[in-house]
Design an enzyme around this catalytic site. Sequence first.
Site, mmCIF file in Angstrom:
data_model
loop_
_atom_site.group_PDB
_atom_site.id
_atom_site.type_symbol
_atom_site.label_atom_id
_atom_site.label_comp_id
_atom_site.label_asym_id
_atom_site.label_seq_id
_atom_site.Cartn_x
_atom_site.Cartn_y
_atom_site.Cartn_z
ATOM 1 N N HIS A 1 4.739 0.392 0.795
ATOM 2 C CA HIS A 1 5.196 -0.346 1.961
ATOM 3 C C HIS A 1 4.222 -1.471 2.301
ATOM 4 C CE1 HIS A 1 2.449 2.710 3.587
ATOM 5 N NE2 HIS A 1 2.239 1.906 4.613
ATOM 6 N N HIS B 1 0.073 5.853 0.654
ATOM 7 C CA HIS B 1 -0.886 6.880 1.047
ATOM 8 C C HIS B 1 -0.697 8.117 0.184
ATOM 9 C CE1 HIS B 1 -1.495 4.176 4.329
ATOM 10 N NE2 HIS B 1 -0.279 4.391 4.815
ATOM 11 N N GLU C 1 3.097 8.901 8.310
ATOM 12 C CA GLU C 1 2.965 8.063 9.500
ATOM 13 C C GLU C 1 4.327 7.646 10.044
ATOM 14 O OE1 GLU C 1 0.488 4.988 7.813
ATOM 15 O OE2 GLU C 1 2.178 3.615 7.577
ATOM 16 N N GLN D 1 0.816 -1.212 0.000
ATOM 17 C CA GLN D 1 0.000 0.000 0.000
ATOM 18 C C GLN D 1 0.850 1.263 0.000
ATOM 19 O OE1 GLN D 1 -1.297 0.976 4.397
ATOM 20 N NE2 GLN D 1 -1.568 -1.235 4.066
ATOM 21 N N ARG E 1 -4.229 0.371 -2.292
ATOM 22 C CA ARG E 1 -3.650 -0.970 -2.204
ATOM 23 C C ARG E 1 -3.327 -1.520 -3.583
ATOM 24 N NH1 ARG E 1 -8.136 -0.739 1.050
ATOM 25 N NH2 ARG E 1 -7.693 -0.702 3.303
#
Length: 423
Positions: free
Chosen positions: A265, A99, A134, A97, A284
């Site tokens: 990642h 972001h 993140e 996935q 994804r």
Amino acid sequence: MHELVGALRSYAWGSRTALAELCGRPVPSAHPEAELWFGAHPADPAHVVLDGMGTRSLLDLVSADPARELGWAAAPFDGTLPFLLKLLAAEEPLSLQAHPSREQAVAGFGRENAAGVALDSPLRNYRDDNHKPELVVALERFEALAGFREPTRTVELLRALDVGELAHHAELLAAQPDASGLRMLFTTWITLPHNALAGLLPAVLDGCVRYLSGTGPRPFTAEAKTALELAEAYPGDAGVLAALLLNRITLEPGQGLFLAAGNLHAYLRGLAVEIMANSDNVLRGGLTPKHVDVPELLRVLDFEPIELPVVLPEPAGDGSVRYRTPAPEFALRRFDLAAGAAHVPLTHAGPGIVLCTAGRVRLHDHTGAAVTLARGGAAWVSAADIDIRAQALDGGAQVFCACVGTVAGLRVPVRREQRAGLA
């Protein structure tokens, strides 16, 4: 300052033991437990325990009075708590996935809204209009794939597997060892027709087995083992091939990994604290039974090769260590509280969340109000709560303090010492 009850999320890749053990619940749990959310995301907000008044969602609490709950942080983040803190427990690999950036998230959220895709639809890519940088910090050994490996090193890996069907792919990347070459190879593999994938993938896995059974130095042992493990969990998935292009990373307890927008990642296994911008946007590409959208993933991916550095804790000068990242939405510190140490200052003021990950701890504020947290417990600290101190009970304890990061150019209307406590 109030106790905060996290929202438990159950996904197939979660653990039946890790979060239950951490939080002192019976083991094994009835279902795989993947994440415990401490935040105010609309999809699953945590709940604040109010004295004698039951509970209220943190989302509702903040929305009702952002000035009181968020203080200075209300203005730059439109009256919303800008970060989401989690406990994450992976027993099996997460999806491959990435972001989106903030701009990509705004555009994607708008497109799906205009198309009438329901917010809770399994076909939804964008559940909000925010980006999702993140940071994950290992509580035990934590394994991950993250960021595209330097292409010349990937060529060495593909050649070392000695698979005839891979030779052409390896030479194409060797001829263009840059982001464009990685994009070409990744796109080729992730979009392979079923018949082509059914021929290439078994040959690659056989090559991994031969490589691991050989003699002499084996510098790509972890990569080959990971490919075999992924193939066992997700047979016939093109994401197994794509994983060969990524850095294989092991975090020891206390080490962190920061992921910016566009970094491909997949977390593999382990228990960690995770903090991110308040978003649930995930694109994804495989290794999952969930919705996969390869064209949209390709739209957001950053193919620049990078060796992602481990984020090591730095002394913060107040008895804690900090995990430095460029994200303005969040900052994370860790306190290791010695047995017998009393009233250790944690932060001058909120907004923030205190999460206990070892031992037991009692928190006090300036009014004398106290909250006791066991392992796995958390507390919400509003902007109105000041002079938060901690005392370890029954031996040593460990707590993580999550708060709003530094917003460039913002004049924060608080005292200098209060501002230092929030950074």
